[in-house]
Design an enzyme around this catalytic site. Structure first.
Site, short mmCIF file in Angstrom:
data_model
loop_
_atom_site.label_atom_id
_atom_site.label_comp_id
_atom_site.label_asym_id
_atom_site.label_seq_id
_atom_site.Cartn_x
_atom_site.Cartn_y
_atom_site.Cartn_z
N TYR A 90 -11.23 4.23 13.98
CA TYR A 90 -10.16 4.56 13.03
C TYR A 90 -9.97 6.08 12.96
CZ TYR A 90 -7.67 4.82 8.55
OH TYR A 90 -6.76 5.09 7.56
N GLY B 76 0.79 -1.22 0.00
CA GLY B 76 0.00 0.00 0.00
C GLY B 76 0.82 1.27 0.00
#
Length: 231
Positions: free
Chosen positions: A140, A14
């Site tokens: 998150y 990523g």
């Protein structure tokens, strides 16, 4: 010319992997901290960034083998969409320990040397959700919001010594962290973005490298390569 050493966490895939490639293309030697090997890095140490002792030992090893770390980019993390009422306390803690704690552990390990040398750069990966919030992503977004608070506080503390601390806050990014059925990949959502597409990991890596190399006037800044998701 002296080789510069950059540390990248979460470098196996990523955004972290894109950061390694971007910096390598600019002539940096790259050292990766990740749970799995990072194929593109010059040196990889298997580390859980949430564990301070592991990070400290890894940084000492890297500096012994490659040289002083002049840039640290913190991209390690994980992601989940869970209604706040269903988030277990252990999951809250893990989210904070990895995202916030991971940056803290890296900074505690690398910035003393940077301060002693009078130069250095830290870039942490936050998220546009830290700025705009989102349904089902409270734990998150909370962890990523804490990262911004840490970055701005450290920047104020360390900038006089020549060490700059900044952040990138990307929007939904086209990485394996977003599964094929993610709501952020749906055409209805993409149509709301000014660019009409997800951000690429390479674009986030470019923004981070800009903060490291070119933006010597930036301390405590948050760049948002987010395809216009939060303006």
């Amino acid at each position: 010319m002296r080789e510069r050493v950059a540390l990248v966490t979460g470098a196996a895939s990523g955004i972290g992997a894109a950061m390694v490639r971007e910096l390598a293309g600019r002539g940096w030697r790259t050292a990766a901290l990740d749970l799995v090997p990072a194929e593109d890095a010059d040196h990889t140490v298997g580390v859980d960034v949430a564990v301070p002792e592991q990070v400290t030992a890894a940084v000492r090893r890297i500096e012994r083998e490659l040289g002083p770390i002049e840039a640290a980019l913190c991209a390690a993390g994980h992601y989940a969409i869970v209604p706040v009422s269903d988030v277990a306390w252990a999951d809250w803690l893990r989210m904070l320990r990895v995202h916030l704690g991971g940056v803290v552990n890296v900074c505690r390990s690398v910035t003393p040397g940077m301060v002693e040398r009078g130069r250095g750069s830290v870039v942490a990966v936050s998220s546009d959700l830290a700025i705009g919030g989102s349904d089902g992503e409270a734990h998150y977004a909370t962890a990523k919001g804490a990262v911004i608070g840490l970055v701005r506080s450290l920047a104020a503390e360390l900038a006089p010594s020549g060490v700059r601390v900044n952040a990138v806050a990307p929007g939904p990014t086209d990485t394996p962290m977003l599964p094929p059925d993610s709501p952020w990949r749906r055409p209805a959502y993409l149509q709301t973005l000014p660019t009409g597409r997800l951000t690429s990991p390479e674009e986030v890596a470019f923004a981070a490298a800009y903060l490291v190399e070119d933006a010597t006037f930036c301390a405590g800044e948050v760049l948002s390569p987010n395809s216009g998701a939060v303006i």
